[in-house]
Design a protein around this motif. Structure first.
Motif, PDB file in Angstrom:
ATOM      1  N   ALA A  69       6.481  -4.675 -10.302  1.00  0.00           N
ATOM      2  CA  ALA A  69       6.521  -4.437 -11.664  1.00  0.00           C
ATOM      3  C   ALA A  69       5.935  -3.102 -12.110  1.00  0.00           C
ATOM      4  CB  ALA A  69       5.591  -5.397 -12.376  1.00  0.00           C
ATOM      5  N   ALA A  70       5.100  -2.524 -11.547  1.00  0.00           N
ATOM      6  CA  ALA A  70       4.776  -1.110 -11.748  1.00  0.00           C
ATOM      7  C   ALA A  70       5.798  -0.287 -11.481  1.00  0.00           C
ATOM      8  CB  ALA A  70       3.512  -0.741 -10.991  1.00  0.00           C
ATOM      9  N   THR A  71       6.622  -0.230 -10.271  1.00  0.00           N
ATOM     10  CA  THR A  71       7.754   0.502  -9.811  1.00  0.00           C
ATOM     11  C   THR A  71       8.729   0.422 -10.931  1.00  0.00           C
ATOM     12  OG1 THR A  71       9.092  -1.112  -8.684  1.00  0.00           O
ATOM     13  CG2 THR A  71       7.176   0.293  -7.577  1.00  0.00           C
ATOM     14  N   VAL A  72       8.891  -0.838 -11.853  1.00  0.00           N
ATOM     15  CA  VAL A  72       9.924  -0.758 -12.550  1.00  0.00           C
ATOM     16  C   VAL A  72       9.408  -0.130 -14.000  1.00  0.00           C
ATOM     17  CG1 VAL A  72      11.086  -2.403 -14.325  1.00  0.00           C
ATOM     18  CG2 VAL A  72      11.135  -2.819 -11.816  1.00  0.00           C
ATOM     19  N   ARG A  73       8.089  -0.220 -14.278  1.00  0.00           N
ATOM     20  CA  ARG A  73       7.761   0.456 -15.515  1.00  0.00           C
ATOM     21  C   ARG A  73       7.538   1.930 -15.414  1.00  0.00           C
ATOM     22  NH1 ARG A  73       3.939  -4.001 -15.438  1.00  0.00           N
ATOM     23  NH2 ARG A  73       2.422  -2.551 -13.920  1.00  0.00           N
ATOM     24  N   ARG A  74       7.459   2.412 -13.952  1.00  0.00           N
ATOM     25  CA  ARG A  74       7.506   3.825 -13.595  1.00  0.00           C
ATOM     26  C   ARG A  74       8.943   4.291 -13.986  1.00  0.00           C
ATOM     27  NH1 ARG A  74       5.540   7.494  -9.559  1.00  0.00           N
ATOM     28  NH2 ARG A  74       6.912   9.465  -9.888  1.00  0.00           N
ATOM     29  N   ARG A  75      10.074   3.771 -13.487  1.00  0.00           N
ATOM     30  CA  ARG A  75      11.194   3.988 -13.780  1.00  0.00           C
ATOM     31  C   ARG A  75      11.563   3.913 -15.129  1.00  0.00           C
ATOM     32  NH1 ARG A  75      15.734   1.694 -14.973  1.00  0.00           N
ATOM     33  NH2 ARG A  75      14.768  -0.437 -14.890  1.00  0.00           N
ATOM     34  N   GLY A  76      11.105   3.024 -15.741  1.00  0.00           N
ATOM     35  CA  GLY A  76      11.518   3.123 -17.202  1.00  0.00           C
ATOM     36  C   GLY A  76      11.051   4.351 -18.082  1.00  0.00           C
ATOM     37  N   LEU A  77       9.625   4.858 -17.725  1.00  0.00           N
ATOM     38  CA  LEU A  77       9.148   5.838 -18.437  1.00  0.00           C
ATOM     39  C   LEU A  77       9.924   7.216 -18.042  1.00  0.00           C
ATOM     40  CD1 LEU A  77       5.192   5.289 -17.924  1.00  0.00           C
ATOM     41  CD2 LEU A  77       6.746   5.108 -19.654  1.00  0.00           C
ATOM     42  N   LEU A  78      10.465   7.126 -16.570  1.00  0.00           N
ATOM     43  CA  LEU A  78      11.024   8.292 -16.020  1.00  0.00           C
ATOM     44  C   LEU A  78      12.279   8.500 -16.986  1.00  0.00           C
ATOM     45  CD1 LEU A  78      10.468   8.413 -12.425  1.00  0.00           C
ATOM     46  CD2 LEU A  78       9.506   9.886 -14.141  1.00  0.00           C
ATOM     47  N   LEU A  79      13.231   7.160 -17.061  1.00  0.00           N
ATOM     48  CA  LEU A  79      14.457   7.174 -17.830  1.00  0.00           C
ATOM     49  C   LEU A  79      14.304   7.493 -19.209  1.00  0.00           C
ATOM     50  CD1 LEU A  79      16.197   3.925 -16.293  1.00  0.00           C
ATOM     51  CD2 LEU A  79      16.588   6.423 -15.675  1.00  0.00           C
ATOM     52  N   GLU A 135       0.776  -1.137  -0.006  1.00  0.00           N
ATOM     53  CA  GLU A 135      -0.016   0.153  -0.027  1.00  0.00           C
ATOM     54  C   GLU A 135       0.926   1.169   0.187  1.00  0.00           C
ATOM     55  OE1 GLU A 135      -2.335  -0.389   3.329  1.00  0.00           O
ATOM     56  OE2 GLU A 135      -3.663  -2.206   2.610  1.00  0.00           O
ATOM     57  N   HIS A 136       1.827   1.170   0.939  1.00  0.00           N
ATOM     58  CA  HIS A 136       2.750   2.505   0.712  1.00  0.00           C
ATOM     59  C   HIS A 136       3.286   2.488  -0.415  1.00  0.00           C
ATOM     60  CE1 HIS A 136       5.522   5.306   2.523  1.00  0.00           C
ATOM     61  NE2 HIS A 136       6.555   4.674   2.213  1.00  0.00           N
ATOM     62  N   LEU A 140       3.081   6.058  -3.214  1.00  0.00           N
ATOM     63  CA  LEU A 140       4.184   6.588  -3.787  1.00  0.00           C
ATOM     64  C   LEU A 140       4.250   6.785  -5.281  1.00  0.00           C
ATOM     65  CD1 LEU A 140       7.109   5.546  -1.237  1.00  0.00           C
ATOM     66  CD2 LEU A 140       6.110   7.855  -1.584  1.00  0.00           C
ATOM     67  N   LEU A 141       3.788   5.449  -5.664  1.00  0.00           N
ATOM     68  CA  LEU A 141       3.504   5.545  -7.375  1.00  0.00           C
ATOM     69  C   LEU A 141       2.563   6.567  -7.794  1.00  0.00           C
ATOM     70  CD1 LEU A 141       3.480   1.727  -8.206  1.00  0.00           C
ATOM     71  CD2 LEU A 141       5.124   3.360  -8.982  1.00  0.00           C
ATOM     72  N   ALA A 142       1.430   6.817  -7.266  1.00  0.00           N
ATOM     73  CA  ALA A 142       0.600   7.816  -7.537  1.00  0.00           C
ATOM     74  C   ALA A 142       0.918   9.079  -7.233  1.00  0.00           C
ATOM     75  CB  ALA A 142      -0.702   7.495  -6.786  1.00  0.00           C
ATOM     76  N   ASP A 143       2.097   9.290  -6.330  1.00  0.00           N
ATOM     77  CA  ASP A 143       2.397  10.538  -5.966  1.00  0.00           C
ATOM     78  C   ASP A 143       3.672  10.891  -6.943  1.00  0.00           C
ATOM     79  OD1 ASP A 143       3.299  13.102  -4.734  1.00  0.00           O
ATOM     80  OD2 ASP A 143       3.969  12.105  -2.831  1.00  0.00           O
ATOM     81  N   ALA A 148       9.649  12.375  -2.283  1.00  0.00           N
ATOM     82  CA  ALA A 148      10.978  12.822  -1.990  1.00  0.00           C
ATOM     83  C   ALA A 148      11.999  11.810  -2.836  1.00  0.00           C
ATOM     84  CB  ALA A 148      11.410  12.707  -0.276  1.00  0.00           C
ATOM     85  N   PRO A 149      13.087  12.384  -3.112  1.00  0.00           N
ATOM     86  CA  PRO A 149      14.050  11.454  -4.044  1.00  0.00           C
ATOM     87  C   PRO A 149      14.476  10.362  -3.081  1.00  0.00           C
ATOM     88  CG  PRO A 149      14.628  14.021  -3.835  1.00  0.00           C
ATOM     89  CD  PRO A 149      13.467  13.953  -3.023  1.00  0.00           C
ATOM     90  N   GLY A 150      14.458   9.338  -3.938  1.00  0.00           N
ATOM     91  CA  GLY A 150      14.773   7.988  -3.192  1.00  0.00           C
ATOM     92  C   GLY A 150      13.668   7.187  -2.534  1.00  0.00           C
ATOM     93  N   ALA A 151      12.539   8.202  -2.337  1.00  0.00           N
ATOM     94  CA  ALA A 151      11.426   7.387  -1.495  1.00  0.00           C
ATOM     95  C   ALA A 151      10.716   6.277  -2.132  1.00  0.00           C
ATOM     96  CB  ALA A 151      10.320   8.636  -1.351  1.00  0.00           C
ATOM     97  N   LEU A 152      10.632   6.192  -3.512  1.00  0.00           N
ATOM     98  CA  LEU A 152      10.093   5.210  -4.150  1.00  0.00           C
ATOM     99  C   LEU A 152      10.822   3.972  -4.218  1.00  0.00           C
ATOM    100  CD1 LEU A 152       7.654   3.880  -5.710  1.00  0.00           C
ATOM    101  CD2 LEU A 152       8.665   4.739  -7.827  1.00  0.00           C
ATOM    102  N   GLU A 153      12.142   4.064  -4.610  1.00  0.00           N
ATOM    103  CA  GLU A 153      12.955   2.855  -4.303  1.00  0.00           C
ATOM    104  C   GLU A 153      13.412   2.390  -2.958  1.00  0.00           C
ATOM    105  OE1 GLU A 153      14.151   1.553  -6.950  1.00  0.00           O
ATOM    106  OE2 GLU A 153      13.071   3.061  -8.201  1.00  0.00           O
ATOM    107  N   SER A 154      13.428   3.208  -2.011  1.00  0.00           N
ATOM    108  CA  SER A 154      13.207   2.744  -0.699  1.00  0.00           C
ATOM    109  C   SER A 154      12.041   1.699  -0.331  1.00  0.00           C
ATOM    110  CB  SER A 154      13.698   3.688   0.310  1.00  0.00           C
ATOM    111  OG  SER A 154      13.598   3.279   1.691  1.00  0.00           O
ATOM    112  N   ALA A 155      10.885   2.525  -0.676  1.00  0.00           N
ATOM    113  CA  ALA A 155       9.495   1.709  -0.614  1.00  0.00           C
ATOM    114  C   ALA A 155       9.747   0.285  -1.186  1.00  0.00           C
ATOM    115  CB  ALA A 155       8.569   2.420  -1.137  1.00  0.00           C
ATOM    116  N   ARG A 156      10.208   0.312  -2.541  1.00  0.00           N
ATOM    117  CA  ARG A 156      10.221  -0.872  -3.407  1.00  0.00           C
ATOM    118  C   ARG A 156      11.088  -1.774  -2.785  1.00  0.00           C
ATOM    119  NH1 ARG A 156      12.900  -1.034  -9.289  1.00  0.00           N
ATOM    120  NH2 ARG A 156      14.847  -0.902  -8.093  1.00  0.00           N
ATOM    121  N   ARG A 157      12.290  -1.550  -2.250  1.00  0.00           N
ATOM    122  CA  ARG A 157      13.341  -2.541  -1.592  1.00  0.00           C
ATOM    123  C   ARG A 157      12.485  -3.071  -0.382  1.00  0.00           C
ATOM    124  NH1 ARG A 157      16.921  -1.849  -4.548  1.00  0.00           N
ATOM    125  NH2 ARG A 157      16.913   0.767  -4.067  1.00  0.00           N
TER     126      ARG A 157
END
Length: 542
Positions: A519-529, A456-457, A461-464, A468-477
């Protein structure tokens, strides 16, 4: 249970380390004619078996802790032996020590060989003739040999200072490649097989992160972190991964070439998430000990009853039954049964090996020392393939060690070893059945709740778009780690008997939802890159 697996990637490291740690003290005692002191030097030397998968900064701390823990257990055992010769008291103290060693090793996740070596030394010391005046000298020998073992464990860092981190990263890449290949072969790989490869890859990626987080900061660690992110990406989105490329990176890491760099550079936010994870403190030790109370009770009761039964049968070395019982206890009753079968089979074959080797060992004291060194190497070389195979070498070595002090009757040793193996295995497993682990279901509920909250957390973050920088990656991990813990907890709970019905559907749902979120976080990262790459290209054209 008895099928042989692949040997560990680093089987030769503990095998060679134990030879380098045991040989000099034993050969020195041989030259002095004091092989009767070998028990005390081996207590320190066997510490060289530990922490081979840890980065050297963490290994230094862990090995020091193992040496101190081994010496502390030895000190308590020798003090007890000096104060009383009541066998019942000695067995009771040995059982309590075995339980303490088991839960401390599990709570700290010490890793192989775990508590068994510690219990073997302390239990044997309980039945060694002792006086209070001898304690300082005997403990000094253990500490001196332990210090030498510490140096042996740290020595490879002079040649390959980042070896453990590179191996952990290579393993993560290899297992991620296997999962990606299974996902691509939808026809050839059944669902159960894909689930197994996904669980193995998730565990390997999680272990790689834990290894890197305990390593010293630096450019090499940063490069390895980028590769683990690639493995994590392949785990979350296997259809988009290139298994061959992942395997090539893993192959380069296992060699001595520089750390490979992915063509698609990792976003800084992903590495900021790693820095955020470093700031998270681990739960205190007492919180980690609580869930292990049933395992501690099984170990104390099983070891105690096994020792008492051995005494009742008139066996001369009840600590062998105690150690056999201590070696059985795994995460659940099913695994404990498997280990019991492996232990019995290995000991029976090992007794036959002892009968074949004892004439050679009796040729001279030097032959006895050399045979024991060979068995030390064989045990560590084989045990990663299956526990019973390693026991084939451990059993004759334990029997021959008794001859360091004085020659023994081989027939009597064989009889006592077989009797103690049978008593320890039967009584130990009976204790595992009698002492139920009702907390396994509670731990599974807690693990499910942790995964759902982490999911849920991460979804929030995916919707926000302004996190903060690194927040999504920390949550994903954190979500990935929670999923690994959930799978391990579910496997442990499913192997317990007398258990309430487990929420299996909820576990499956939570795992599927969690992996979809990853998987959604990975797709989000790919779009940002992709967006950043287009922006840089426009800047260049401008």
């Amino acid at each position: 249970m008895l099928r042989l697996g692949r040997p560990s990637d680093i089987w030769f490291k503990p095998a060679l380390s134990v030879i380098a740690a045991v040989a000099p003290p034993n050969l020195a005692l041989l030259a002095l004619g004091r092989l009767d002191l070998a028990l005390y030097t081996m207590a320190g030397s066997l510490c060289a078996l530990y922490a081979h998968n840890r980065p050297y900064a963490a290994r230094a701390r862990v090995l020091a802790g193992v040496v101190l823990g081994m010496t502390g257990g030895l000190a308590l055992a020798l003090l007890t032996a000096a104060l009383t010769d009541d066998a019942v008291v000695l067995v009771t103290v040995g059982a309590l020590l075995a339980a303490a060693q088991k839960v401390l090793c599990d709570a700290t996740r010490l890793g192989p060989p775990g508590n068994v070596v510690l219990t073997f030394i302390s239990s044997a010391a309980l039945f060694a003739p002792q006086t209070p005046g001898q304690l300082p000298g005997h403990l000094g020998l253990a500490l001196a040999a332990g210090s030498w073992a510490w140096l042996i464990g740290m020595a490879p860092g002079l040649l390959r200072p980042h070896g453990p981190e590179r191996r952990a990263t290579a393993h993560a890449l290899t297992t991620a490649a296997a999962h990606a290949a299974d996902a691509a072969d939808a026809v050839g790989a059944d669902c159960a097989g894909r689930d197994r490869t996904r669980a193995a890859a998730a565990a390997a990626v999680h272990a790689a992160w834990q290894t890197l987080l305990s390593a010293r900061p630096g450019a090499s660690r940063r490069d390895l972190e980028r590769l683990v992110v690639r493995a994590e990406t392949a785990l979350a989105a296997p259809a988009d991964a290139d298994p061959a490329r992942l395997r090539d990176w893993a192959r380069e890491l296992r060699g001595t070439s520089p750390v490979p760099s992915p063509d698609d550079l990792v976003d800084d936010d992903e590495l900021l998430g790693i820095d955020a994870e470093l700031a998270v403190t681990r739960p205190p030790l007492r919180c980690r000990l609580g869930p292990l109370a049933p395992i501690a009770a099984r170990t104390a009761i099983g070891c105690g009853l096994a020792g008492y039964a051995s005494l009742a049968l008139g066996v001369g070395r009840p600590y062998w039954a105690l150690v056999t019982a201590a070696s059985l206890y795994q995460a659940n009753v099913t695994l404990t049964w498997n280990r019991g079968v492996q232990r019995v089979v290995g000991n029976i074959v090992g007794v036959l090996a002892f009968a074949a080797l004892v004439p050679l060992a009796h040729l001279a004291p030097a032959a006895l020392v050399l045979v024991c060194l060979g068995l030390n190497f064989g045990a560590e070389a084989l045990i990663s393939r299956n526990y019973w195979l390693g026991s084939v070498c451990v059993t004759p070595m334990a029997l021959l060690i008794t001859e360091f002090a004085q020659a023994q009757d081989p027939a009597r040793l064989v009889t006592e070893r077989l009797a103690d193996t049978a008593v320890g295995a039967v009584v130990g497993f009976a204790a595992a059945i009698a002492v139920t682990n009702r907390r396994a279901g509670d731990r599974l509920d807690d693990a499910l709740t942790a995964v759902e909250r982490a999911g849920e957390h991460t979804a929030r973050l995916l919707a926000d778009r302004q996190q903060a920088p690194g927040a999504l990656e920390s949550a994903r991990r954190a979500l990935a780690g929670a999923l690994v813990e959930l799978r391990a907890t579910a496997d442990a709970a499913s192997g317990e008997w007398w258990q309430r019905a487990l929420p299996e559907e909820r576990v499956v749902t939570a795992e599927q939802s969690g992996h979809r979120t990853l998987a959604a976080t990975v797709r989000r990262r790919g779009l940002l890159l992709d967006r950043d790459a287009k922006a840089r290209a426009e800047d260049v054209r401008g």
